[in-house]
Design a protein around this motif. Structure first.
Motif, PDB file in Angstrom:
ATOM      1  N   ASP A 702       0.362  -1.554   0.363  1.00 42.19           N
ATOM      2  CA  ASP A 702       0.183   0.251   0.136  1.00 42.19           C
ATOM      3  C   ASP A 702       0.859   1.560   0.198  1.00 42.19           C
ATOM      4  N   ASN A 703       0.541   2.225  -0.479  1.00 43.04           N
ATOM      5  CA  ASN A 703       1.217   3.716  -0.416  1.00 43.04           C
ATOM      6  C   ASN A 703       0.829   4.273   0.222  1.00 43.04           C
ATOM      7  N   GLY A 704      -0.316   4.261   1.077  1.00 43.15           N
ATOM      8  CA  GLY A 704      -0.901   4.899   2.286  1.00 43.15           C
ATOM      9  C   GLY A 704      -1.131   3.874   3.214  1.00 43.15           C
ATOM     10  N   THR A 705      -1.925   4.817   4.730  1.00 41.67           N
ATOM     11  CA  THR A 705      -2.486   4.306   5.397  1.00 41.67           C
ATOM     12  C   THR A 705      -4.015   4.645   6.089  1.00 41.67           C
ATOM     13  N   GLU A 706      -4.039   5.978   5.395  1.00 44.04           N
ATOM     14  CA  GLU A 706      -5.563   6.122   6.186  1.00 44.04           C
ATOM     15  C   GLU A 706      -5.970   6.350   4.169  1.00 44.04           C
ATOM     16  N   GLY A 707      -8.087   6.233   3.831  1.00 48.34           N
ATOM     17  CA  GLY A 707      -8.205   6.692   3.382  1.00 48.34           C
ATOM     18  C   GLY A 707      -8.396   6.225   1.737  1.00 48.34           C
ATOM     19  N   ASP A 708      -7.618   6.941   0.737  1.00 47.75           N
ATOM     20  CA  ASP A 708      -7.180   6.224  -0.621  1.00 47.75           C
ATOM     21  C   ASP A 708      -5.658   5.763  -0.537  1.00 47.75           C
ATOM     22  N   VAL A 709      -5.910   4.683   0.361  1.00 45.83           N
ATOM     23  CA  VAL A 709      -4.349   4.612   0.286  1.00 45.83           C
ATOM     24  C   VAL A 709      -3.216   3.952  -0.971  1.00 45.83           C
ATOM     25  N   GLY A 710      -3.921   4.182  -2.549  1.00 41.19           N
ATOM     26  CA  GLY A 710      -3.251   3.363  -2.890  1.00 41.19           C
ATOM     27  C   GLY A 710      -2.149   1.919  -3.007  1.00 41.19           C
ATOM     28  N   THR A 711      -1.497   2.718  -4.121  1.00 41.25           N
ATOM     29  CA  THR A 711      -0.779   1.224  -4.877  1.00 41.25           C
ATOM     30  C   THR A 711       0.705   1.538  -4.784  1.00 41.25           C
ATOM     31  N   LYS A 712       1.652   1.055  -4.153  1.00 42.68           N
ATOM     32  CA  LYS A 712       3.305   0.794  -4.348  1.00 42.68           C
ATOM     33  C   LYS A 712       3.712   0.224  -4.714  1.00 42.68           C
ATOM     34  N   VAL A 713       4.455   0.462  -6.424  1.00 46.05           N
ATOM     35  CA  VAL A 713       5.101  -0.972  -6.426  1.00 46.05           C
ATOM     36  C   VAL A 713       6.725  -0.471  -6.551  1.00 46.05           C
ATOM     37  N   VAL A 714       7.352  -1.246  -6.157  1.00 45.49           N
ATOM     38  CA  VAL A 714       9.216  -1.183  -6.203  1.00 45.49           C
ATOM     39  C   VAL A 714       9.690  -2.448  -7.286  1.00 45.49           C
ATOM     40  N   VAL A 715      10.284  -1.952  -8.557  1.00 41.50           N
ATOM     41  CA  VAL A 715      10.828  -3.424  -9.080  1.00 41.50           C
ATOM     42  C   VAL A 715      11.931  -2.319  -8.694  1.00 41.50           C
ATOM     43  N   THR A 716      13.044  -3.307  -8.482  1.00 41.92           N
ATOM     44  CA  THR A 716      14.956  -3.567  -8.706  1.00 41.92           C
ATOM     45  C   THR A 716      14.969  -4.754  -9.626  1.00 41.92           C
ATOM     46  N   ILE A 717      16.401  -3.264 -10.169  1.00 39.30           N
ATOM     47  CA  ILE A 717      16.919  -3.777 -10.834  1.00 39.30           C
ATOM     48  C   ILE A 717      18.821  -3.949 -10.900  1.00 39.30           C
ATOM     49  N   LYS A 718      18.631  -4.859 -11.205  1.00 39.75           N
ATOM     50  CA  LYS A 718      20.713  -5.322 -11.195  1.00 39.75           C
ATOM     51  C   LYS A 718      21.680  -4.979 -12.419  1.00 39.75           C
ATOM     52  N   LYS A 719      22.116  -4.629 -12.205  1.00 38.36           N
ATOM     53  CA  LYS A 719      23.096  -4.089 -13.568  1.00 38.36           C
ATOM     54  C   LYS A 719      24.243  -5.274 -13.575  1.00 38.36           C
ATOM     55  N   ASP A 720      24.266  -5.931 -15.128  1.00 38.04           N
ATOM     56  CA  ASP A 720      24.713  -6.889 -15.386  1.00 38.04           C
ATOM     57  C   ASP A 720      26.614  -6.930 -14.614  1.00 38.04           C
TER      58      ASP A 720
END
Length: 720
Positions: A702-720
């Motif tokens: 979730d992106n928040g804690t109250e009301g419209d909490v939304g969504t958070k996506v974290v994509v982690t990329i490693k360099k070759d």
């Protein structure tokens, strides 16, 4: 009076011819001896070097003291040889009684520094050292080759060592030794490049039939375009040398056609020039002139030096065809060009593009036109330039030609002066040639000794290999029982290994098939959603908007389809794709959300790789299942930041209604559809991480804690 002048002219001509014939057998002129002082120092630290051997070609010998100084008796023109175990031998010609200061750089020290740079005293490092010294010191370079041969542990390395040795001999014009070593290299590994070099070495050594045999024996189908051009040019050179102009013309023409088709610029220049020379030999002056002019134009596109070299060939062509006015004009242009070149580089006396040679040839052309007044200043310039550059050969020729001019013009007083100067120059040239012959003899003796050492090493290596093979044959029966026992264990291990490898390959094949299947599912899903948007615009009779949307959509589809077969694409391409996609979604839901895309400027987005269409489904979910249900204006924020060295984080955050609330609004079919889309992404990431060692990580919260909490996506990329 005319008869007297004719007799004097004949006498001077006979004297000049007599001097030219006698210069090879002329004895040395005795000169007064005197003592010179000298000092030998290390160039970097200026420390004196003791025990340096100082020897004169006349026989005098001494060595330096603790302070690096020496005294020795010499006469003008003597050659002093300065030698020591820690640096290359130096040869100095005595010109006057001034003190000699010699600053040297230790070759041993240089070699140690170079070895340190290469980190290890391996075959490769020794070969690199030989290559480093190739154009600096033949003896040092050959010594490194000698050291490399015992360290060679394969026929490939052996072939490489002998090819480089032959290259070194070729550079120092020892073509017979080059032939020997190219053949040894080919005995180890057959190579088209080495065969071409061998044919060229035979040609340079004047073994024309052997050169033809090698060139004709190379299969043209196995050659690259450049190799094919080199082969045809080489054939043309040999045919031209043996006066078979027809075959030379055919070979050059075929080579020029390949070079032109494949835009091999330097060869286009060379072959135009050589083909022009052949046409001129055949008496086809017009064709020759066109080709030689082409070579000048082509060379001008490469660099100034190449242009001037081709101009010199064109001027020589004009001379042969007695177009003296045109030749003179061309050579005057050449002299101006040489002034430009000499601002940035030094032209060696051996080059054809020196000012002394061009002035000499202009003077000679005027002489052939009997324009003696014009010839004199150019011959004087040639003498002046040759004197400045210490080019005794051109100086001698220019003085002789100037003497001929004065004789032909009847100025016998000046002719006598220049003739005396000619005799003096011949003496100087004789001394110089004698020294060069002495140096060449020492050089040839040195490299012959080294070549014999290398040949002995190669023979010893082959003998050692034969002895090892014989020893192995004798022990073969004794080892048979042991090998049988070990063989059983080995077969078991091999079977286990093959099974493991088969399973691994099968797993990889399954993973690739799964990735392809998942990608094929992603693309129709994406296209279906996008076409729904177009349909929505058409349904509301908004044809203009639908057309604009469809135009942008086609660009997006092209990008998606181009990347659909790749496991990873550059991050920059993925950013371009999501920018276009987000723009399209915002175009449809302008009243529902605003968006921002922030990329950290310190990130090299070309250096990172990402699975294609990885971010789009998360953006789609944020818009379709979060932001579009909001009653007020929503915000979609996409950011790419550097997390740590070699790792970046891509965040897709919205302030929509949140996953829990969105799920409660969906029908059962919509829930399955959404779950399937995200499930595909999870499977792709899982498979890719198995194949590429945890390169991608995805975290959803979730992106928040109250009301419209939304969504958070974290994509982690490693360099070759």
């Amino acid at each position: 009076m005319k008869n007297i002048q004719l007799i004097l002219t004949l006498i001077f001509s006979l004297i000049l011819q007599g001097v030219s014939c006698a210069q090879q057998t002329m004895p040395k002129v005795n000169a007064e001896t005197f003592t010179v002082k000298g000092l030998v120092l290390e160039s970097d630290s200026y420390n004196p070097i003791s025990d340096v051997n100082i020897q004169v070609n006349g026989g005098s010998y001494t060595s330096t003291g603790l302070s690096g100084d020496f005294k020795i008796k010499v006469k003008k023109g003597d050659e002093i040889m300065i030698s020591h175990k820690d640096f290359e031998t130096i040869y100095y010609t005595v010109k006057n009684d001034e003190d000699i200061r010699v600053e040297v750089q230790s070759v041993v020290e240089d070699a140690l520094v170079f070895r340190k740079k290469t980190k290890e005293n391996s075959f490769k490092s020794i070969i690199d050292s030989a290559l480093f010294y190739k154009k600096v010191s033949a003896e040092k370079s050959i010594q490194f080759i000698t050291e490399s041969i015992p360290k060679s542990n394969s026929v490939t390395q052996n072939a490489e060592a002998f090819e480089l040795l032959a290259d070194i001999y070729t550079y120092w014009k020892q073509y017979d030794l080059a032939v020997t070593n190219y053949r040894i290299s080919l005995n180890n590994v057959n190579s088209n490049d080495v065969n071409l070099k061998l044919a060229k070495a035979y040609f340079n050594n004047k073994n024309h039939q052997e050169s033809l045999a090698i060139y004709n024996g190379i299969k043209s189908n196995d050659l690259s375009n450049l190799q094919a051009v080199i082969r045809l040019e080489g054939l043309g050179d040999v045919y031209a040398k043996i006066n078979d102009s027809k075959k030379a013309r055919i070979a050059y023409s075929e080579g020029l056609e390949i070079a032109t088709t494949n835009k091999i610029q330097p060869k286009i220049t060379d072959l135009n020039s050589k083909l022009g020379t052949v046409y001129n030999t055949e008496g086809k002056k017009k064709k020759a002139e066109v080709l030689l002019e082409n070579s000048v134009v082509m060379a001008a596109q490469e660099n100034k030096t190449r242009e001037v070299e081709q101009k010199v060939k064109f001027a020589d062509f004009q001379n042969v065809n007695q177009s003296y006015d045109e030749e003179i004009a061309t050579r005057k242009e050449i002299i101006k060009d040489i002034d430009v070149i000499e601002k940035d580089s030094i032209i060696a006396n051996e080059s054809s593009i020196t000012k002394q040679k061009q002035n000499y040839k202009i003077g000679s052309a005027y002489f052939l036109q009997k324009d003696y007044q014009e010839a004199i200043p150019y011959l004087e310039k040639s003498i002046e330039e040759a004197d400045k550059k210490e080019d005794l050969t051109v100086k001698k020729d220019a003085i002789k030609k100037l003497t001929d001019v004065y004789v032909e013009s009847g100025n016998f007083n000046e002719a006598k002066k220049t003739f005396d100067e000619y005799i003096k120059t011949v003496d100087q040239l004789y001394i110089k040639k004698e020294q060069e012959i002495s140096q060449a003899a020492r050089f040839n003796k040195s490299i012959t000794e080294k070549q014999n050492r290398i040949t002995t090493l190669e023979t010893d290596r082959k003998l050692t290999l034969s002895q090892v093979e014989l020893s192995e044959e004798k022990n073969k029966r004794q080892e048979l029982i042991i090998y049988s026992l070990i063989g059983g264990l080995f077969l078991l291990a091999l079977t286990a290994y093959l099974m493991y490898k088969y399973i691994k390959q099968q797993k990889l094949a399954n993973n690739l098939l799964a990735l392809k299947s998942l990608r094929s599912q992603m693309n129709p899903h994406f296209i279906f959603n996008a076409l729904n948007s177009v349909n929505s615009f058409i349904a509301t009779n908004d044809e203009r908007t639908a057309n604009k949307y469809l135009s942008d959509f086609s660009k997006l589809m092209r990008a998606v389809l181009e990347n659909s077969e790749e496991d990873f694409i550059p991050l920059q391409k993925e950013i371009e794709l999501i920018e276009l996609y987000t723009k399209l979604e915002h175009f449809r839901f302008k009243d529902k959300f605003e968006y921002t895309i922030d990329v950290d400027k310190t990130i090299d987005i070309e250096a990172y790789q990402i699975p294609p269409m990885l971010l789009q489904p998360y953006i789609e979910n944020a818009v379709w299942h979060g932001l579009r249900y909001k009653t007020d204006m929503g915000v979609l924020h996409i950011s790419i930041i550097k997390k740590q060295k070699g790792v970046i984080a891509i965040t897709i955050a919205d302030n929509g209604i949140g996953r829990k609330k969105s799920k409660s609004l969906k029908t059962e079919n919509q829930q399955k559809h959404n779950s399937k889309g995200l499930g595909n992404i999870k499977k792709r990431v899982s498979i890719l991480n198995q194949m590429y060692k945890d390169k991608v990580d995805v975290l959803i919260d979730d992106n928040g804690t109250e009301g419209d909490v939304g969504t958070k996506v974290v994509v982690t990329i490693k360099k070759d």
